[in-house]
Design an enzyme around this catalytic site. Structure first.
Site, mmCIF file in Angstrom:
data_model
loop_
_atom_site.group_PDB
_atom_site.id
_atom_site.type_symbol
_atom_site.label_atom_id
_atom_site.label_comp_id
_atom_site.label_asym_id
_atom_site.label_seq_id
_atom_site.Cartn_x
_atom_site.Cartn_y
_atom_site.Cartn_z
ATOM 1 N N GLY A 76 0.825 -1.199 0.000
ATOM 2 C CA GLY A 76 0.000 0.000 0.000
ATOM 3 C C GLY A 76 0.854 1.241 0.000
ATOM 4 C CD GLU A 92 1.288 3.032 -3.274
ATOM 5 O OE1 GLU A 92 2.188 2.170 -3.203
ATOM 6 O OE2 GLU A 92 1.528 4.249 -3.219
ATOM 7 C CD GLU A 96 3.911 -1.065 -2.148
ATOM 8 O OE1 GLU A 96 3.388 -2.024 -1.540
ATOM 9 O OE2 GLU A 96 4.105 0.052 -1.617
ATOM 10 N N PRO A 111 -5.297 5.261 12.678
ATOM 11 C CG PRO A 111 -5.369 6.318 14.758
ATOM 12 C CD PRO A 111 -6.035 5.248 13.937
ATOM 13 C CD GLU A 146 11.537 -11.697 1.859
ATOM 14 O OE1 GLU A 146 11.342 -12.898 2.144
ATOM 15 O OE2 GLU A 146 12.241 -10.940 2.556
#
Length: 180
Positions: A76, A92, A96, A111, A146
């Site tokens: 993310g 994302e 990734e 949060p 990884e």
């Protein structure tokens, strides 16, 4: 009692006029008496994704860079300007892991304080669950070194990057237990 990396403890000059007379209201506003600027310290939206295999295992990623380099995370990242939360999830995960998510389900938010180069950035990490077919090749890219497939109950939370990510994993596990 904010951390030493909180902007109110680091920002000494007005970013608009350069005056050294910034005042912090104790909550979230730095104000400049000289030019009238109010600088708000608001959370940045971010996404964290639980990629879920049919057998119940999920994907953890290893952080390639600071903060918390080498620890495990959920894939993310931050929402970009003029981008929806859903588009952030898609972008994302593709950046990734080179995987295109077919669907997503929102499960909750937490949060987080993200300390980067000595400054605290506050985030609201929004969590999603996305399916991933068994055998899907993952190609760690961008800021991921990884990708690890693991059963959620086997995760060592001491090796997880941020408290918000641990909380998301715990929520995911709890939601799964409620459905059994």
């Amino acid at each position: 009692s904010f951390s030493k990396t909180h902007p109110s403890n680091l920002f000494n000059y007005c970013p608009k006029c350069g005056n050294k007379d910034l005042e912090f209201n104790g909550v979230k506003v730095l104000s400049c008496a000289a030019c009238g600027l109010d600088y708000y310290i608001n959370p940045a939206p971010a996404v964290a994704v639980v990629l879920e295999y049919p057998d119940g295992s999920i994907v953890l990623t290893r952080r390639k860079f600071e903060p918390r380099q080498g620890t495990f995370d959920l894939p993310g990242g931050f929402v970009e300007i003029n981008e929806s939360i859903e588009d952030t999830v898609i972008r994302e995960i593709f950046e990734e892991l080179k995987y295109t998510v077919p669907s997503m389900n929102y499960i909750g938010s937490f949060p987080n304080e993200y300390v980067y180069k000595g400054v605290s950035y506050f985030t609201c990490d929004m969590a999603f669950v996305c399916p991933i077919p068994e055998g899907t090749p993952l190609h760690p890219s961008d800021d991921v070194s990884e990708a690890l497939t693991i059963k959620p109950n086997d995760i060592d939370h001491q090796q997880i990057s941020f408290p918000s990510i641990s909380n998301i994993i715990r929520l995911y596990i709890s939601n799964k237990a409620d459905k059994v």
